[in-house]
Design an enzyme around this catalytic site. Structure first.
Site, PDB file in Angstrom:
ATOM      1  N   HIS A 219       0.212 -12.411   1.446  1.00  0.00           N
ATOM      2  CA  HIS A 219      -0.557 -11.475   0.637  1.00  0.00           C
ATOM      3  C   HIS A 219      -0.581 -11.882  -0.838  1.00  0.00           C
ATOM      4  CE1 HIS A 219      -1.383  -6.886  -0.173  1.00  0.00           C
ATOM      5  NE2 HIS A 219      -2.469  -7.637  -0.285  1.00  0.00           N
TER       6      HIS A 219
ATOM      7  N   TYR B 229       0.830  -1.199   0.000  1.00  0.00           N
ATOM      8  CA  TYR B 229       0.000   0.000   0.000  1.00  0.00           C
ATOM      9  C   TYR B 229       0.870   1.257   0.000  1.00  0.00           C
ATOM     10  CZ  TYR B 229      -3.574  -3.360   1.558  1.00  0.00           C
ATOM     11  OH  TYR B 229      -4.416  -4.442   1.669  1.00  0.00           O
TER      12      TYR B 229
END
Length: 327
Positions: A133, A48
């Site tokens: 992830h 992010y």
């Protein structure tokens, strides 16, 4: 599972300038408002904003006692310096300079490095939850490297809980079968528009005692407003999905419920779901999401949606026609 999550969590992709930039002050105010509203679970990732989300979140949470919140981050993408051209921006949806590049790495060494780097960016000495992830294209590497490494780190107390975070349900279910996971973060696969997680993942997690964190409950934006939007899972929504969302919104309106309110309530009511994570670009969005998440939804709404063929009849608590949703 030795972590307890608040029913509503703050997803922190927006703190990494997802879609558009926000200021450091807005990022700090967003976290501060989440705290004031009772949110105690915060989810971030190196992905992010090329680490920006982790840095901003760590700085904002420094004002609060460490034992009073739960923080999750993710492994699988290692950040490395990038010799970016002047003015070059990140090309993966975040409005940040391309001063780093992401390198997929699900090896043991990659996981250890990722955790160490995240701790440095966050300014913390421990991480509560580490998720593998998006290993969609890296199944074998995750099975052979990432999960064994996380199991070690949990045993050593470096992390308190481990899991996987993905935008699909079948591979999450396979990881739950293979490993002693605490949690899975399932994005966009148990929403008003689609519930494929009911096929296998949610029943399996209930059976194994694995907590489910529901993310992507607005499916990228189409369910985020009273009138359906036109973005579904980060792309233009097919016309048939927009029409389906409109039909759902019409039935919601008959019961005095807004579309995003129902979008939050559906996953929250399932017994496998321990937290619903929603992002925000500012403190006002946090407050709005909290109000929506706490507003009552009549059980008959789920009955009507199921009768209309708009949600599966086994959604919410297993049988919404007889047991309803959140009261």
């Amino acid at each position: 599972m030795n972590v307890k999550l608040s029913p509503l969590g703050l997803g922190c992709a927006q703190l990494g300038n997802l879609y558009h930039a926000i200021t450091d002050e807005t990022a700090a105010a967003t976290v501060s408002r989440a705290w004031a509203e009772g949110i105690r679970y915060f989810d971030t990732a190196p992905h992010y904003g090329l680490g920006l989300s982790e840095r901003r979140l760590g700085a904002a949470l420094a004002a609060h006692p460490r034992d009073e919140y739960v923080l999750s981050t993710k492994v699988g993408r290692v950040l490395e310096p990038n010799a970016a051209a002047p003015g070059e921006r990140d090309g993966q949806g975040f409005d940040v300079p391309a001063t780093y590049r992401r390198r997929w790495d699900f090896s043991r060494d990659g996981i250890l490095r990722s955790i160490e780097d995240s701790l440095a960016r966050l300014g913390l000495d421990r991480i509560d939850i580490a998720y593998v992830h998006d290993p969609d294209e890296h199944f074998d590497e995750a099975v052979d490297g990432a999960f064994p490494a996380l199991l070690e780190l949990r045993e050593q107390g470096v992390v308190r809980a481990i899991g996987a975070g993905m935008n699909q349900a079948p591979m999450l279910a396979e990881f739950v079968r293979r490993f002693d996971l605490d949690l899975v973060l399932m994005a966009g696969r148990y929403t008003l528009l689609n519930q494929p997680a009911l096929d296998e993942l949610l029943p399996l997690c209930l059976d194994r005692g694995v907590g489910v964190v529901a993310g992507g409950v607005f499916n990228g934006g189409i369910l985020a407003t009273a009138e359906p939007g036109e973005i579904y899972d980060y792309a233009a929504a097919p016309a048939e999905l927009v029409e389906k969302a409109r039909r759902i919104a019409e039935i919601c309106a008959r019961h005095g419920v807004e579309l995003p309110q129902a979008a939050l309530a559906l996953p929250a009511a399932h017994p496998a779901v321990v937290s619903v994570v929603v992002g925000a670009h500012g403190p006002e969005q946090v407050a709005l999401n909290v109000r929506r998440a706490s507003a009552p939804v009549p059980a008959v709404l789920w009955t009507d949606l199921a009768d209309a063929g708009l949600v599966r009849p086994d959604a919410v608590t297993g049988d919404p026609v007889t047991s309803g949703g959140p009261q």
